[in-house]
Write a protein that holds these residues in place. Sequence first.
Motif, PDB file in Angstrom:
ATOM      1  N   SER A 249       0.840  -1.173  -0.088  1.00  0.00           N
ATOM      2  CA  SER A 249       0.103   0.080   0.117  1.00  0.00           C
ATOM      3  C   SER A 249       1.045   1.316  -0.131  1.00  0.00           C
ATOM      4  CB  SER A 249      -0.997   0.030   1.482  1.00  0.00           C
ATOM      5  OG  SER A 249      -0.197  -0.176   2.244  1.00  0.00           O
ATOM      6  N   PHE A 250       0.424   2.466  -0.421  1.00  0.00           N
ATOM      7  CA  PHE A 250       1.147   3.583  -0.886  1.00  0.00           C
ATOM      8  C   PHE A 250       0.626   4.632  -0.258  1.00  0.00           C
ATOM      9  CE2 PHE A 250       2.436   0.367  -3.649  1.00  0.00           C
ATOM     10  CZ  PHE A 250       3.943   0.277  -3.488  1.00  0.00           C
ATOM     11  N   THR A 251       1.242   5.998   0.015  1.00  0.00           N
ATOM     12  CA  THR A 251       0.752   7.009   0.538  1.00  0.00           C
ATOM     13  C   THR A 251       0.393   7.905  -0.634  1.00  0.00           C
ATOM     14  OG1 THR A 251       2.933   7.986   0.375  1.00  0.00           O
ATOM     15  CG2 THR A 251       2.133   7.028   2.532  1.00  0.00           C
ATOM     16  N   ILE A 252      -0.569   8.725  -0.271  1.00  0.00           N
ATOM     17  CA  ILE A 252      -1.312   9.909  -1.360  1.00  0.00           C
ATOM     18  C   ILE A 252      -0.885  11.404  -1.033  1.00  0.00           C
ATOM     19  CG2 ILE A 252      -3.286  10.744  -2.522  1.00  0.00           C
ATOM     20  CD1 ILE A 252      -2.906   7.638  -2.819  1.00  0.00           C
ATOM     21  N   GLY A 253      -0.025  12.096  -1.828  1.00  0.00           N
ATOM     22  CA  GLY A 253       0.463  13.487  -1.562  1.00  0.00           C
ATOM     23  C   GLY A 253       0.854  14.141  -2.857  1.00  0.00           C
ATOM     24  N   GLY A 254       1.354  15.461  -2.562  1.00  0.00           N
ATOM     25  CA  GLY A 254       1.819  16.020  -3.669  1.00  0.00           C
ATOM     26  C   GLY A 254       2.498  17.354  -3.373  1.00  0.00           C
ATOM     27  N   LYS A 255       2.219  18.351  -4.351  1.00  0.00           N
ATOM     28  CA  LYS A 255       3.168  19.589  -4.132  1.00  0.00           C
ATOM     29  C   LYS A 255       1.986  20.875  -4.070  1.00  0.00           C
ATOM     30  CE  LYS A 255       6.918  17.754  -4.949  1.00  0.00           C
ATOM     31  NZ  LYS A 255       7.812  17.619  -3.600  1.00  0.00           N
TER      32      LYS A 255
ATOM     33  N   TYR B 179      -8.437   6.500  -5.674  1.00  0.00           N
ATOM     34  CA  TYR B 179      -8.124   7.478  -4.619  1.00  0.00           C
ATOM     35  C   TYR B 179      -8.860   8.721  -5.164  1.00  0.00           C
ATOM     36  CZ  TYR B 179      -4.225   9.032  -7.478  1.00  0.00           C
ATOM     37  OH  TYR B 179      -3.405   9.530  -8.468  1.00  0.00           O
ATOM     38  N   GLU B 180      -9.378   9.727  -4.410  1.00  0.00           N
ATOM     39  CA  GLU B 180      -9.582  10.906  -4.738  1.00  0.00           C
ATOM     40  C   GLU B 180      -9.485  12.123  -3.603  1.00  0.00           C
ATOM     41  OE1 GLU B 180     -13.505  13.400  -6.554  1.00  0.00           O
ATOM     42  OE2 GLU B 180     -13.708  11.100  -6.016  1.00  0.00           O
ATOM     43  N   VAL B 181      -8.592  13.007  -3.858  1.00  0.00           N
ATOM     44  CA  VAL B 181      -8.334  13.916  -2.992  1.00  0.00           C
ATOM     45  C   VAL B 181      -9.149  15.246  -3.397  1.00  0.00           C
ATOM     46  CG1 VAL B 181      -6.708  15.703  -2.003  1.00  0.00           C
ATOM     47  CG2 VAL B 181      -6.073  13.375  -2.560  1.00  0.00           C
ATOM     48  N   ASN B 182     -10.039  15.645  -2.324  1.00  0.00           N
ATOM     49  CA  ASN B 182     -10.761  17.055  -2.466  1.00  0.00           C
ATOM     50  C   ASN B 182     -10.552  18.137  -1.542  1.00  0.00           C
ATOM     51  OD1 ASN B 182     -12.819  18.629  -3.641  1.00  0.00           O
ATOM     52  ND2 ASN B 182     -14.172  16.874  -4.060  1.00  0.00           N
ATOM     53  N   PHE B 183     -11.160  19.086  -1.622  1.00  0.00           N
ATOM     54  CA  PHE B 183     -11.201  20.239  -0.594  1.00  0.00           C
ATOM     55  C   PHE B 183     -12.357  19.932   0.516  1.00  0.00           C
ATOM     56  CE2 PHE B 183      -9.070  22.543  -4.056  1.00  0.00           C
ATOM     57  CZ  PHE B 183      -7.970  22.574  -3.713  1.00  0.00           C
TER      58      PHE B 183
ATOM     59  N   GLU C  63      -6.808  25.341  -6.490  1.00  0.00           N
ATOM     60  CA  GLU C  63      -7.526  24.270  -7.437  1.00  0.00           C
ATOM     61  C   GLU C  63      -6.428  22.899  -7.375  1.00  0.00           C
ATOM     62  OE1 GLU C  63      -9.410  26.272 -11.433  1.00  0.00           O
ATOM     63  OE2 GLU C  63      -7.303  27.352 -10.928  1.00  0.00           O
ATOM     64  N   LEU C  64      -7.097  21.852  -7.550  1.00  0.00           N
ATOM     65  CA  LEU C  64      -6.480  20.483  -7.671  1.00  0.00           C
ATOM     66  C   LEU C  64      -6.120  20.018  -9.206  1.00  0.00           C
ATOM     67  CD1 LEU C  64      -8.479  18.835  -4.732  1.00  0.00           C
ATOM     68  CD2 LEU C  64      -6.064  18.753  -4.917  1.00  0.00           C
ATOM     69  N   ILE C  65      -5.049  19.430  -9.312  1.00  0.00           N
ATOM     70  CA  ILE C  65      -4.614  18.790 -10.475  1.00  0.00           C
ATOM     71  C   ILE C  65      -4.131  17.478 -10.124  1.00  0.00           C
ATOM     72  CG2 ILE C  65      -3.053  18.817 -12.478  1.00  0.00           C
ATOM     73  CD1 ILE C  65      -2.801  21.830 -11.910  1.00  0.00           C
ATOM     74  N   ASN C  66      -4.728  16.371 -10.871  1.00  0.00           N
ATOM     75  CA  ASN C  66      -4.395  15.010 -11.059  1.00  0.00           C
ATOM     76  C   ASN C  66      -4.698  14.513  -9.451  1.00  0.00           C
ATOM     77  OD1 ASN C  66      -2.911  15.361 -13.328  1.00  0.00           O
ATOM     78  ND2 ASN C  66      -0.986  15.949 -12.303  1.00  0.00           N
TER      79      ASN C  66
ATOM     80  N   LYS D 123       3.869   2.490  -6.467  1.00  0.00           N
ATOM     81  CA  LYS D 123       4.713   3.436  -5.933  1.00  0.00           C
ATOM     82  C   LYS D 123       3.627   4.411  -5.059  1.00  0.00           C
ATOM     83  CE  LYS D 123       4.664   6.371  -9.894  1.00  0.00           C
ATOM     84  NZ  LYS D 123       5.480   6.953 -11.015  1.00  0.00           N
ATOM     85  N   ASN D 124       4.071   5.387  -4.286  1.00  0.00           N
ATOM     86  CA  ASN D 124       3.487   6.408  -3.607  1.00  0.00           C
ATOM     87  C   ASN D 124       3.020   7.424  -4.562  1.00  0.00           C
ATOM     88  OD1 ASN D 124       4.165   5.312  -0.962  1.00  0.00           O
ATOM     89  ND2 ASN D 124       5.978   6.692  -0.827  1.00  0.00           N
ATOM     90  N   ILE D 125       1.909   8.162  -4.397  1.00  0.00           N
ATOM     91  CA  ILE D 125       1.355   9.121  -5.356  1.00  0.00           C
ATOM     92  C   ILE D 125       1.888  10.460  -4.780  1.00  0.00           C
ATOM     93  CG2 ILE D 125      -0.642  10.474  -6.137  1.00  0.00           C
ATOM     94  CD1 ILE D 125      -0.410   7.040  -7.112  1.00  0.00           C
ATOM     95  N   GLN D 126       2.674  11.038  -5.722  1.00  0.00           N
ATOM     96  CA  GLN D 126       3.195  12.385  -5.284  1.00  0.00           C
ATOM     97  C   GLN D 126       3.170  13.470  -6.378  1.00  0.00           C
ATOM     98  OE1 GLN D 126       7.317  10.526  -5.209  1.00  0.00           O
ATOM     99  NE2 GLN D 126       7.325  10.844  -2.916  1.00  0.00           N
ATOM    100  N   ASP D 127       2.021  13.254  -7.343  1.00  0.00           N
ATOM    101  CA  ASP D 127       2.030  14.113  -8.380  1.00  0.00           C
ATOM    102  C   ASP D 127       0.662  14.770  -8.270  1.00  0.00           C
ATOM    103  OD1 ASP D 127       0.156  12.077  -8.948  1.00  0.00           O
ATOM    104  OD2 ASP D 127       0.643  11.881 -11.258  1.00  0.00           O
ATOM    105  N   ILE D 128       0.275  14.923  -7.334  1.00  0.00           N
ATOM    106  CA  ILE D 128      -0.929  15.750  -7.068  1.00  0.00           C
ATOM    107  C   ILE D 128      -0.818  17.209  -6.795  1.00  0.00           C
ATOM    108  CG2 ILE D 128      -3.074  16.308  -5.734  1.00  0.00           C
ATOM    109  CD1 ILE D 128      -3.255  13.338  -4.969  1.00  0.00           C
TER     110      ILE D 128
END
Length: 256
Positions: free
Chosen positions: A8-14, A54-58, A68-71, A79-84
């Motif tokens: 399992s992997f983490t969800i994240g981004g910049k 997975y879905e990330v929202n505000f 605003e969210l992208i990806n 792999k870990n999600i890092q491109d949001i």
Amino acid sequence: MNISNLKSFTIGGKISGLTGVGLKLILNQKETLMISPGSTEFVFSSKIPIGSDYEVNFATQAEGDFCELINSIGKVGNKNIQDIEINCKASCIKCIIFVTQNGYPANIGKASNFDSSCQSDPNYPGSGNFKAMVVDGVSRRASITSNLGDGQIDWVFKANNAYIRPNGINIETSNPNGLFTSTISTPITSITSDHWTGLELDWTTFLDGACLKWTTNSASELGIAGDAYTQDILTLTRGKGLQHCSINRQLVCVEQ
């Protein structure tokens, strides 16, 4: 052995441009994460099994910012999600509300997909970012409890914010929960409207009145519609009652 049982992997981004307090993210409608002003990255603490969606929202926007969210939607790979990406800029102060000129079909896929129609409608005032006052309880939610504003997801009204017509006439200032719970000073529009909402009169989601969460335009299904030519919240949220999903209807669009 199934690989999904092993990894399992983490969800994240910049993050860029975040200056205000109060930005809260929500992952898969469950886990929330508060983001501090000036942050440049984020990661949720829980891990998502490989192969899962997975879905990330505000949950809430930051004070003074429109982000605003992208990806933000996808499926977990190996792999870990890092491109949001979360890109923020200054939000409106006196924010415009307008009713679209055109009607729009109910089978848009989810409530937040109506937003693009606000930007392209002939009544779009020419600048600003707008979201549609429509809920489905999944991609957008105003309140879980009557008039409380709890459990919000990507809600369109900010707390304690002034709202105006495109001509500058004051409509009302929202309460600390980003709602109007009694009346508004001035109707949003000067003529009657017939706009999709999916709302109960107390800002909760009417799940049986959202055209199967805005996925169908079947005449046998129903969705809640309101009328913006009113000072009464009941009329604004669901004054037109249950309507057939086969008929295109207007939208109430709120500047962010």
